[in-house]
Design a protein around this motif. Structure first.
Motif, short mmCIF file in Angstrom:
data_model
loop_
_atom_site.label_atom_id
_atom_site.label_comp_id
_atom_site.label_asym_id
_atom_site.label_seq_id
_atom_site.Cartn_x
_atom_site.Cartn_y
_atom_site.Cartn_z
N SER A 1 -14.96 12.07 17.53
CA SER A 1 -14.21 13.51 18.62
C SER A 1 -12.46 12.89 17.44
CB SER A 1 -14.37 13.23 19.42
OG SER A 1 -15.47 13.79 20.20
N LEU A 2 -11.49 13.84 17.84
CA LEU A 2 -10.04 13.28 17.63
C LEU A 2 -9.49 13.17 18.61
CD1 LEU A 2 -9.30 15.94 14.76
CD2 LEU A 2 -9.52 13.58 14.71
N ILE A 3 -8.83 11.96 18.09
CA ILE A 3 -8.22 11.42 19.75
C ILE A 3 -6.48 12.17 19.37
CG2 ILE A 3 -6.28 9.74 20.83
CD1 ILE A 3 -8.70 7.45 20.04
N THR A 4 -6.23 12.71 20.23
CA THR A 4 -4.92 12.95 20.34
C THR A 4 -3.64 12.42 20.74
OG1 THR A 4 -5.38 14.89 21.51
CG2 THR A 4 -5.83 15.26 19.05
N GLU A 5 -3.66 12.42 22.00
CA GLU A 5 -2.78 12.32 22.86
C GLU A 5 -3.66 10.87 23.70
OE1 GLU A 5 -0.52 14.62 25.37
OE2 GLU A 5 -1.87 13.60 26.95
N VAL A 6 -2.43 9.88 24.02
CA VAL A 6 -2.74 8.22 24.40
C VAL A 6 -1.74 8.62 26.07
CG1 VAL A 6 -3.11 5.64 25.21
CG2 VAL A 6 -3.60 7.51 22.75
N ALA A 7 -1.89 8.19 26.86
CA ALA A 7 -1.43 8.04 28.09
C ALA A 7 -1.45 6.96 29.04
CB ALA A 7 -1.75 9.14 28.66
N PHE A 8 -0.28 6.58 29.73
CA PHE A 8 0.00 5.76 30.88
C PHE A 8 0.40 5.72 32.13
CE2 PHE A 8 0.32 3.30 26.33
CZ PHE A 8 -0.93 2.81 26.21
N ARG A 9 0.15 5.08 32.84
CA ARG A 9 0.31 5.13 34.36
C ARG A 9 1.27 4.35 34.81
NH1 ARG A 9 -4.43 6.63 37.50
NH2 ARG A 9 -5.36 4.19 37.62
N ALA A 10 2.99 4.09 36.11
CA ALA A 10 3.85 4.02 36.32
C ALA A 10 2.47 2.93 37.53
CB ALA A 10 4.48 4.23 36.78
N GLY A 11 2.55 1.92 37.48
CA GLY A 11 1.95 1.05 39.18
C GLY A 11 2.34 1.83 40.02
N PRO A 12 1.28 1.21 41.03
CA PRO A 12 1.58 2.13 42.82
C PRO A 12 2.68 1.67 43.31
CG PRO A 12 -1.20 0.63 41.88
CD PRO A 12 0.08 0.63 40.49
N THR A 13 3.38 0.53 43.08
CA THR A 13 4.64 0.19 43.69
C THR A 13 5.76 0.44 43.08
OG1 THR A 13 4.44 -2.56 43.48
CG2 THR A 13 2.84 -1.57 44.93
N ALA A 14 5.61 0.89 41.62
CA ALA A 14 6.80 0.85 40.72
C ALA A 14 7.40 1.92 41.07
CB ALA A 14 6.53 0.96 39.22
N ASN A 15 9.32 1.63 41.06
CA ASN A 15 10.34 2.86 41.59
C ASN A 15 10.09 3.83 39.98
OD1 ASN A 15 11.20 1.87 44.31
ND2 ASN A 15 12.07 0.09 43.36
N PRO A 16 10.24 4.81 40.65
CA PRO A 16 10.42 6.19 39.83
C PRO A 16 11.99 5.25 38.47
CG PRO A 16 10.93 7.46 41.61
CD PRO A 16 10.12 5.96 41.91
N PHE A 17 11.26 5.16 37.15
CA PHE A 17 12.60 4.66 35.82
C PHE A 17 12.64 5.67 35.46
CE2 PHE A 17 8.28 2.38 34.70
CZ PHE A 17 8.34 2.85 33.60
N THR A 18 13.57 5.93 34.03
CA THR A 18 13.34 6.92 33.03
C THR A 18 13.99 5.54 32.02
OG1 THR A 18 14.42 8.80 34.12
CG2 THR A 18 14.77 8.19 31.85
N HIS A 19 13.27 5.48 31.01
CA HIS A 19 13.68 4.31 30.11
C HIS A 19 13.33 5.44 28.77
CE1 HIS A 19 14.27 1.19 28.08
NE2 HIS A 19 13.08 0.57 27.87
N THR A 20 13.93 4.57 27.48
CA THR A 20 13.43 5.10 26.20
C THR A 20 13.62 3.89 25.31
OG1 THR A 20 14.97 6.90 26.82
CG2 THR A 20 14.38 6.57 23.86
#
Length: 275
Positions: free
Chosen positions: A98-117
């Motif tokens: 099957s084709l993989i079309t996307e890879v995703a991660f998530r922030a750790g449970p205690t991490a503050n919200p953040f924006t980064h490029t």
């Protein structure tokens, strides 16, 4: 989730059926008529609905709905290379290539919200050449190594602290990767080439798999190269979500062949009529 269509599937079949009658395809086996109709609808400029819904696989499966701990590797380093071995046994929902079309991660449970490029990120996927991983990046890469993403990655984590965060760090693959769990483990090979403001710590949800050499990485605090030399190897593991879609079947190829033969046959009939 599945994708929507520009018009109902029945409309495409009706359209195809009408054209097939015009082309003299009334004798086409029923099993292939839908494929021929689909091809004709595509040629007419219509979008058809997906044959099946996307399949979302969280690796490791034990962490689907359960958070781990924050890890700063690899998105807090400039530059960095990170390889992760995703065991084939985790993909039991994938019963065929099957084709993989996307890879995703998530922030750790205690991490503050953040924006980064991340200004320049490269992601490759392959069927791992060795298990467990070697300390040498080049040794781990499989023969089907494929560059699936190359460019800027915007990371926008807005969810509040929680034991389980949504997968908000998403890499949509520019080139889907065909993966067959029956052929071996899946190697995720991530290169962070340019990462401004990398000193801003970004905790990614992860866990440690004791006595399992699941990842190898290097960063600016070690002497290893981001190219093909060795790196640090340990049992750390980023909780990762892979999005799969079924591989396009052979029905469409068969439809193309039948359509070509039908058109050629009609041309020969018209030529004979003129003689």
């Amino acid at each position: 989730a599945g994708r929507c269509a520009a018009f109902p599937k029945s409309a495409s079949v009706n359209l195809g059926g009408g054209v097939m009658r015009i082309l003299g395809f009334g004798a086409i086996p029923a099993a292939l008529r839908a494929s021929v109709a689909a091809l004709l609808a595509l040629l007419a400029g219509f979008a058809l609905p997906a044959a099946a819904d996307d399949i979302l696989v969280v690796v490791p499966g034990s962490k689907d709905g359960v958070g781990g701990v924050g890890n700063i590797v690899p998105f807090s380093y400039p530059p960095a290379r990170y390889q992760q071995l995703n065991f084939a046994a985790e993909f039991d929902e994938i019963t065929e290539p099957s084709l993989i079309t996307e890879v995703a991660f998530r922030a750790g449970p205690t991490a503050n919200p953040f924006t980064h490029t991340v200004a320049n990120l490269q992601l490759n996927l392959s069927t791992a050449a060795v298990t467990p991983l070697s300390g040498s990046f080049a040794t781990n890469v499989g023969s089907d190594d494929t560059l699936v993403y190359d460019g800027e990655l915007a990371m926008n984590v807005v969810s509040p602290k929680s034991s389980v965060r949504p997968f908000e760090i998403v890499i949509p693959l520019e080139t889907p990767f065909l993966y067959d769990p029956g052929a071996g483990d899946l190697l995720l090979d991530l290169r962070i080439i340019d990462n401004p403001n990398s000193a801003e710590v970004k905790f990614i949800d992860s866990l440690t798999i004791p006595a399992t050499l699941a990842r190898v990485f290097c960063d600016s605090f070690t002497t290893c190269s981001v190219a093909d030399s060795g790196g640090n190897i340990d049992g750390g593991f980023l909780i990762t979500r892979f999005t799969f879609v079924p591989e396009p079947g052979s029905g469409l190829a068969g439809a193309i062949a039948i359509l070509s033969l039908g058109i050629a046959s009609r041309r020969r009939e018209r030529l004979r009529d003129r003689l």
